[in-house]
Design a protein around this motif. Structure first.
Motif, short mmCIF file in Angstrom:
data_model
loop_
_atom_site.label_atom_id
_atom_site.label_comp_id
_atom_site.label_asym_id
_atom_site.label_seq_id
_atom_site.Cartn_x
_atom_site.Cartn_y
_atom_site.Cartn_z
N ALA A 179 0.79 -1.18 0.03
CA ALA A 179 -0.14 0.04 0.04
C ALA A 179 0.67 1.24 0.05
N ALA A 180 2.03 1.15 0.50
CA ALA A 180 2.96 2.40 0.69
C ALA A 180 3.62 2.64 -0.77
N ILE A 181 3.78 1.64 -1.21
CA ILE A 181 4.28 1.71 -2.69
C ILE A 181 3.27 2.57 -3.51
N GLN A 182 1.80 1.91 -3.49
CA GLN A 182 0.92 2.48 -4.16
C GLN A 182 0.56 4.15 -3.75
N ALA A 183 0.81 4.30 -2.53
CA ALA A 183 0.61 5.68 -2.09
C ALA A 183 1.94 6.51 -2.57
N SER A 184 2.92 6.03 -2.86
CA SER A 184 4.16 6.79 -3.12
C SER A 184 3.87 7.14 -4.51
N GLY A 185 3.45 6.19 -5.33
CA GLY A 185 3.20 6.41 -6.91
C GLY A 185 2.29 7.35 -7.08
N ILE A 186 1.28 7.62 -6.05
CA ILE A 186 0.37 8.85 -6.30
C ILE A 186 0.85 10.14 -5.90
N TYR A 187 1.61 10.21 -4.75
CA TYR A 187 2.04 11.24 -4.29
C TYR A 187 3.41 11.91 -5.08
N LYS A 188 4.13 10.95 -5.62
CA LYS A 188 5.10 11.54 -6.59
C LYS A 188 4.42 11.69 -8.06
N GLY A 189 3.22 11.35 -8.23
CA GLY A 189 2.65 11.96 -9.78
C GLY A 189 2.72 10.88 -10.67
N ARG A 190 3.16 9.69 -10.23
CA ARG A 190 2.88 8.60 -11.56
C ARG A 190 1.56 7.97 -11.54
N LEU A 191 0.82 8.01 -10.66
CA LEU A 191 -0.69 7.56 -10.63
C LEU A 191 -1.37 8.84 -10.28
N THR A 192 -2.30 9.00 -11.17
CA THR A 192 -2.99 10.34 -11.02
C THR A 192 -4.63 10.28 -11.26
N THR A 193 -5.23 9.24 -11.35
CA THR A 193 -6.55 8.82 -11.42
C THR A 193 -7.40 8.62 -10.20
N GLN A 194 -8.46 8.99 -10.31
CA GLN A 194 -9.59 8.40 -9.23
C GLN A 194 -9.39 7.26 -9.06
N ALA A 195 -9.33 6.36 -10.02
CA ALA A 195 -9.19 4.76 -9.70
C ALA A 195 -7.73 4.50 -9.04
N ASP A 196 -6.86 5.19 -9.10
CA ASP A 196 -5.50 4.79 -8.30
C ASP A 196 -5.80 5.16 -6.94
N TYR A 197 -6.74 6.35 -6.43
CA TYR A 197 -7.03 6.56 -5.15
C TYR A 197 -8.01 5.40 -4.48
N ASP A 198 -8.91 4.88 -5.20
CA ASP A 198 -9.81 3.67 -5.09
C ASP A 198 -8.99 2.52 -4.57
N ASN A 199 -8.04 2.43 -5.69
CA ASN A 199 -7.28 1.10 -5.54
C ASN A 199 -6.47 1.25 -4.01
N MET A 200 -6.14 2.42 -3.64
CA MET A 200 -5.32 2.45 -2.32
C MET A 200 -6.34 2.47 -1.05
N GLY A 201 -7.59 3.06 -1.31
CA GLY A 201 -8.54 2.80 -0.28
C GLY A 201 -8.81 1.46 -0.33
N ASP A 202 -8.96 0.68 -1.21
CA ASP A 202 -9.48 -0.91 -1.08
C ASP A 202 -8.26 -1.45 -0.59
N ARG A 203 -6.98 -1.22 -0.73
CA ARG A 203 -6.07 -1.95 -0.12
C ARG A 203 -6.16 -1.86 1.39
N LEU A 204 -6.23 -0.60 2.06
CA LEU A 204 -6.63 -0.57 3.32
C LEU A 204 -7.71 -1.40 3.93
N ILE A 205 -8.89 -1.31 3.13
CA ILE A 205 -9.84 -1.89 3.60
C ILE A 205 -9.65 -3.40 3.68
N GLU A 206 -8.91 -4.12 2.74
CA GLU A 206 -8.65 -5.36 2.60
C GLU A 206 -7.70 -5.85 3.84
N ILE A 207 -6.81 -4.77 4.11
CA ILE A 207 -5.88 -5.21 5.30
C ILE A 207 -6.79 -4.92 6.69
N SER A 208 -7.86 -4.16 6.79
CA SER A 208 -8.51 -4.26 7.83
C SER A 208 -9.20 -5.31 8.07
#
Length: 343
Positions: free
Chosen positions: A296-325
């Protein structure tokens, strides 16, 4: 003076309070503890996002219990007396520390990270819940055992006073703490009971904390929030919030994925005292959760460094935490059921 430093065994650890607790208690006579045992006995695994609080302009997220509790709980479980002091007077705080060092008694302090001169600049944040051990004083230099560092380091009196009285959230106010002298070695039965207590408390904290923003529910809460950040906050602020999440998880010492690995190691070591083979499978579950936090940290890094920019990328990140929960909820429920069988 030289022998005082030579007699202290510095311990490099994955987390500062674990390392301080393990090394300090070993110096005073309790040698059976390891970093994983201290973390588990102290019920260190936790999660919370405080919805109305900000830290460094980002969400207030923690992967650990309140500072000081790991040391306090470990000592209480083993019947070890603890002294903890905070100060208004800088002069009194430094004088009382010097007095202990002259008596050859290494002492732990809670400090701010931002002005620790031996830290690389990229690791200096406004974070006031760091722990270290002051081992000795030579002229105007204090010899420091910081579990984050490979070996002993030093601070002069101005530098140590500055970090002991750092300002902001969790301001340490010159705090120092230490166990009683000449402690007896912990018995296996003491450790067994301490492990049982620590596991039961950790299950309670992760499964039954009130509200929806702490424990396993809190992880899912953050996941759902992340899905809203892009639209609600705009790209720049949403990216900075994710950077904060990763910083709290991987860098500052609140220990997201890493804490799951330590807890997995704790359950492996607990098996020696509890004789429950099921702990090995549960250990693997917590290790798997740690792997997913790292992913999940790698996914988040991709977003804040600008490599991943779409809403789907944020949804992916959120889903990762929901799965961890869900994973951690299942693991803690199984652990809760198992520990009820322990006597």
């Amino acid at each position: 003076m030289e022998s005082q430093t030579a007699n202290f065994n510095h311990l490099q650890a994955a987390h500062c309070e674990n390392g301080v607790t393990t090394a300090l208690l070993a110096h005073y006579g309790v040698h059976k503890l390891t970093e994983p045992l201290v973390f588990g006995i102290g019920s260190g695994l936790f999660y919370i996002q405080l919805p109305f609080m900000k830290v460094n302009g980002g969400p207030a997220i923690s992967f650990r219990t309140m500072p000081g509790l790991i040391f306090k709980r470990t000592c209480k479980s083993l019947g070890i007396p603890v002294t903890r002091k905070k100060y208004r007077s800088h002069e009194k705080a430094m004088a009382e520390l010097d007095e202990r060092l002259r008596a050859g008694k290494p002492t732990a302090c809670q400090v701010g990270v931002f002005y620790l001169t031996y830290f690389p600049k990229e690791y200096r944040f406004h974070f006031n819940a760091h722990n270290l051990i002051v081992v000795d004083k030579r002229d105007d230099n204090y010899i420091i055992s910081d579990p984050i560092m490979e070996g002993l380091v030093s601070l002069n009196s101005y530098e140590l006073e500055r970090v002991r009285f750092a300002k902001g959230a969790f301001a340490p106010r010159g705090q120092m703490y230490y166990p009683g002298d000449n402690l007896k070695e912990a018995t296996d039965e003491q450790l067994r009971q301490a492990i049982i207590t620590g596991i039961k408390r950790n299950c309670r904290d992760m499964l039954h904390i009130p509200g929806n923003f702490g424990g396993v529910s809190g992880i899912a809460y953050t996941g759902k929030q992340i899905k809203k950040w892009k639209e609600k906050l705009g790209d720049q602020k949403a990216r900075s919030y994710l950077a904060q999440l990763v910083r709290m998880q991987e860098e500052i010492g609140t220990g997201g994925g890493g804490f799951r690995f330590i807890y997995g190691a704790f359950l492996q070591q607990a098996r020696q005292y509890l004789h429950m083979d099921e702990l090995l499978d549960l250990s693997k579950q917590f290790t798997a959760a740690g792997d997913k936090w790292r992913d999940a940290a790698i996914q988040a890094s991709g977003i804040y460094k600008g490599r991943l920019t779409t809403q789907a990328d944020y949804d992916n990140m959120g889903d990762r935490l929901i799965e961890i929960s869900a994973l951690e909820k299942q693991a803690f429920q199984q652990l809760k059921a198992l520990i009820k069988k322990a006597k």
